[in-house]
Design a protein around this motif. Sequence first.
Motif, PDB file in Angstrom:
ATOM      1  N   ARG A  92      -2.145  13.456 -15.007  1.00 51.12           N
ATOM      2  CA  ARG A  92      -2.590  14.081 -13.753  1.00 51.12           C
ATOM      3  C   ARG A  92      -3.092  13.015 -12.763  1.00 51.12           C
ATOM      4  O   ARG A  92      -2.781  13.055 -11.577  1.00 51.12           O
ATOM      5  CB  ARG A  92      -3.685  15.094 -14.075  1.00 51.12           C
ATOM      6  CG  ARG A  92      -4.175  15.886 -12.895  1.00 51.12           C
ATOM      7  CD  ARG A  92      -5.265  16.871 -13.359  1.00 51.12           C
ATOM      8  NE  ARG A  92      -5.409  17.951 -12.432  1.00 51.12           N
ATOM      9  CZ  ARG A  92      -4.728  19.088 -12.439  1.00 51.12           C
ATOM     10  NH1 ARG A  92      -3.827  19.302 -13.367  1.00 51.12           N
ATOM     11  NH2 ARG A  92      -4.936  20.015 -11.543  1.00 51.12           N
ATOM     12  N   ALA A  93      -3.874  12.049 -13.257  1.00 51.68           N
ATOM     13  CA  ALA A  93      -4.424  10.996 -12.385  1.00 51.68           C
ATOM     14  C   ALA A  93      -3.311  10.187 -11.726  1.00 51.68           C
ATOM     15  O   ALA A  93      -3.418   9.817 -10.557  1.00 51.68           O
ATOM     16  CB  ALA A  93      -5.348  10.082 -13.175  1.00 51.68           C
ATOM     17  N   THR A  94      -2.256   9.914 -12.462  1.00 57.59           N
ATOM     18  CA  THR A  94      -1.120   9.174 -11.906  1.00 57.59           C
ATOM     19  C   THR A  94      -0.471   9.963 -10.788  1.00 57.59           C
ATOM     20  O   THR A  94      -0.187   9.429  -9.713  1.00 57.59           O
ATOM     21  CB  THR A  94      -0.079   8.865 -13.000  1.00 57.59           C
ATOM     22  OG1 THR A  94      -0.696   8.058 -14.003  1.00 57.59           O
ATOM     23  CG2 THR A  94       1.139   8.159 -12.440  1.00 57.59           C
ATOM     24  N   PHE A  95      -0.258  11.256 -11.024  1.00 55.36           N
ATOM     25  CA  PHE A  95       0.355  12.090  -9.995  1.00 55.36           C
ATOM     26  C   PHE A  95      -0.504  12.100  -8.735  1.00 55.36           C
ATOM     27  O   PHE A  95       0.006  11.939  -7.626  1.00 55.36           O
ATOM     28  CB  PHE A  95       0.572  13.515 -10.504  1.00 55.36           C
ATOM     29  CG  PHE A  95       1.211  14.396  -9.472  1.00 55.36           C
ATOM     30  CD1 PHE A  95       2.578  14.383  -9.291  1.00 55.36           C
ATOM     31  CD2 PHE A  95       0.439  15.207  -8.659  1.00 55.36           C
ATOM     32  CE1 PHE A  95       3.171  15.165  -8.315  1.00 55.36           C
ATOM     33  CE2 PHE A  95       1.017  15.993  -7.681  1.00 55.36           C
ATOM     34  CZ  PHE A  95       2.389  15.980  -7.508  1.00 55.36           C
ATOM     35  N   TYR A  96      -1.818  12.256  -8.881  1.00 54.16           N
ATOM     36  CA  TYR A  96      -2.704  12.278  -7.714  1.00 54.16           C
ATOM     37  C   TYR A  96      -2.738  10.923  -7.004  1.00 54.16           C
ATOM     38  O   TYR A  96      -2.860  10.860  -5.780  1.00 54.16           O
ATOM     39  CB  TYR A  96      -4.106  12.741  -8.096  1.00 54.16           C
ATOM     40  CG  TYR A  96      -4.196  14.239  -8.161  1.00 54.16           C
ATOM     41  CD1 TYR A  96      -4.199  14.999  -6.991  1.00 54.16           C
ATOM     42  CD2 TYR A  96      -4.269  14.913  -9.373  1.00 54.16           C
ATOM     43  CE1 TYR A  96      -4.265  16.386  -7.034  1.00 54.16           C
ATOM     44  CE2 TYR A  96      -4.345  16.294  -9.427  1.00 54.16           C
ATOM     45  CZ  TYR A  96      -4.340  17.027  -8.248  1.00 54.16           C
ATOM     46  OH  TYR A  96      -4.406  18.390  -8.296  1.00 54.16           O
ATOM     47  N   ARG A  97      -2.624   9.830  -7.769  1.00 54.73           N
ATOM     48  CA  ARG A  97      -2.570   8.500  -7.148  1.00 54.73           C
ATOM     49  C   ARG A  97      -1.296   8.371  -6.316  1.00 54.73           C
ATOM     50  O   ARG A  97      -1.325   7.911  -5.172  1.00 54.73           O
ATOM     51  CB  ARG A  97      -2.661   7.404  -8.202  1.00 54.73           C
ATOM     52  CG  ARG A  97      -2.775   6.009  -7.595  1.00 54.73           C
ATOM     53  CD  ARG A  97      -3.057   4.921  -8.616  1.00 54.73           C
ATOM     54  NE  ARG A  97      -2.030   4.836  -9.639  1.00 54.73           N
ATOM     55  CZ  ARG A  97      -2.194   5.179 -10.924  1.00 54.73           C
ATOM     56  NH1 ARG A  97      -3.348   5.628 -11.349  1.00 54.73           N
ATOM     57  NH2 ARG A  97      -1.204   5.066 -11.789  1.00 54.73           N
ATOM     58  N   TRP A  98      -0.167   8.803  -6.890  1.00 56.19           N
ATOM     59  CA  TRP A  98       1.098   8.777  -6.142  1.00 56.19           C
ATOM     60  C   TRP A  98       0.970   9.607  -4.873  1.00 56.19           C
ATOM     61  O   TRP A  98       1.431   9.215  -3.814  1.00 56.19           O
ATOM     62  CB  TRP A  98       2.234   9.330  -6.976  1.00 56.19           C
ATOM     63  CG  TRP A  98       2.678   8.478  -8.113  1.00 56.19           C
ATOM     64  CD1 TRP A  98       2.393   7.163  -8.342  1.00 56.19           C
ATOM     65  CD2 TRP A  98       3.513   8.891  -9.196  1.00 56.19           C
ATOM     66  NE1 TRP A  98       2.990   6.737  -9.491  1.00 56.19           N
ATOM     67  CE2 TRP A  98       3.684   7.777 -10.047  1.00 56.19           C
ATOM     68  CE3 TRP A  98       4.111  10.094  -9.545  1.00 56.19           C
ATOM     69  CZ2 TRP A  98       4.452   7.837 -11.197  1.00 56.19           C
ATOM     70  CZ3 TRP A  98       4.879  10.146 -10.694  1.00 56.19           C
ATOM     71  CH2 TRP A  98       5.044   9.030 -11.515  1.00 56.19           C
ATOM     72  N   ARG A  99       0.355  10.757  -5.009  1.00 57.91           N
ATOM     73  CA  ARG A  99       0.203  11.662  -3.868  1.00 57.91           C
ATOM     74  C   ARG A  99      -0.649  11.030  -2.772  1.00 57.91           C
ATOM     75  O   ARG A  99      -0.311  11.087  -1.597  1.00 57.91           O
ATOM     76  CB  ARG A  99      -0.426  12.968  -4.358  1.00 57.91           C
ATOM     77  CG  ARG A  99      -0.256  14.091  -3.417  1.00 57.91           C
ATOM     78  CD  ARG A  99      -0.591  15.420  -4.094  1.00 57.91           C
ATOM     79  NE  ARG A  99      -0.663  16.387  -3.031  1.00 57.91           N
ATOM     80  CZ  ARG A  99      -1.768  16.939  -2.580  1.00 57.91           C
ATOM     81  NH1 ARG A  99      -2.913  16.680  -3.165  1.00 57.91           N
ATOM     82  NH2 ARG A  99      -1.735  17.773  -1.579  1.00 57.91           N
ATOM     83  N   SER A 100      -1.748  10.379  -3.151  1.00 52.28           N
ATOM     84  CA  SER A 100      -2.620   9.753  -2.152  1.00 52.28           C
ATOM     85  C   SER A 100      -1.952   8.555  -1.480  1.00 52.28           C
ATOM     86  O   SER A 100      -2.247   8.251  -0.324  1.00 52.28           O
ATOM     87  CB  SER A 100      -3.950   9.339  -2.776  1.00 52.28           C
ATOM     88  OG  SER A 100      -3.780   8.251  -3.653  1.00 52.28           O
ATOM     89  N   CYS A 101      -1.044   7.892  -2.193  1.00 48.09           N
ATOM     90  CA  CYS A 101      -0.312   6.743  -1.630  1.00 48.09           C
ATOM     91  C   CYS A 101       0.982   7.173  -0.937  1.00 48.09           C
ATOM     92  O   CYS A 101       1.755   6.320  -0.498  1.00 48.09           O
ATOM     93  CB  CYS A 101       0.039   5.759  -2.733  1.00 48.09           C
ATOM     94  SG  CYS A 101      -1.357   4.992  -3.534  1.00 48.09           S
ATOM     95  N   LYS A 102       1.228   8.481  -0.892  1.00 48.06           N
ATOM     96  CA  LYS A 102       2.452   9.034  -0.293  1.00 48.06           C
ATOM     97  C   LYS A 102       3.717   8.546  -1.007  1.00 48.06           C
ATOM     98  O   LYS A 102       4.744   8.333  -0.401  1.00 48.06           O
ATOM     99  CB  LYS A 102       2.531   8.707   1.199  1.00 48.06           C
ATOM    100  CG  LYS A 102       1.304   9.085   1.983  1.00 48.06           C
ATOM    101  CD  LYS A 102       1.581  10.201   2.923  1.00 48.06           C
ATOM    102  CE  LYS A 102       0.408  10.477   3.831  1.00 48.06           C
ATOM    103  NZ  LYS A 102      -0.428  11.532   3.412  1.00 48.06           N
ATOM    104  N   LYS A 103       3.613   8.359  -2.338  1.00 43.65           N
ATOM    105  CA  LYS A 103       4.757   7.929  -3.139  1.00 43.65           C
ATOM    106  C   LYS A 103       5.314   9.053  -4.004  1.00 43.65           C
ATOM    107  O   LYS A 103       6.320   8.875  -4.656  1.00 43.65           O
ATOM    108  CB  LYS A 103       4.367   6.746  -4.032  1.00 43.65           C
ATOM    109  CG  LYS A 103       4.066   5.505  -3.237  1.00 43.65           C
ATOM    110  CD  LYS A 103       3.842   4.326  -4.133  1.00 43.65           C
ATOM    111  CE  LYS A 103       3.602   3.088  -3.280  1.00 43.65           C
ATOM    112  NZ  LYS A 103       3.640   1.880  -4.057  1.00 43.65           N
ATOM    113  N   GLY A 104       4.641  10.188  -4.034  1.00 40.83           N
ATOM    114  CA  GLY A 104       5.081  11.325  -4.831  1.00 40.83           C
ATOM    115  C   GLY A 104       5.926  12.275  -4.013  1.00 40.83           C
ATOM    116  O   GLY A 104       6.201  12.031  -2.827  1.00 40.83           O
TER     117      GLY A 104
END
Length: 63
Positions: free
Chosen positions: A22-34
């Motif tokens: 979950r943390a990885t997904f949220y990190r991607w989301r905050s960096c606009k990479k998801g």
Amino acid sequence: MAKSRDEMLTIPEVIDEIGVPRATFYRWRSCKKGPKSIKLPNGAVRIRRSELNRWLESLEESA
């Protein structure tokens, strides 16, 4: 004939499908990479099935 709708996935469904924490997904989301997501008026986040597929295909092309 009924018009098919683009399935709206929850974050737990997406992370289960792609197999990341979950943390990885949220990190991607905050960096606009998801994958692009939709924030509903109640605060819930959804990802369209078509957007998840498009995002995964873009990762394939850049690999």
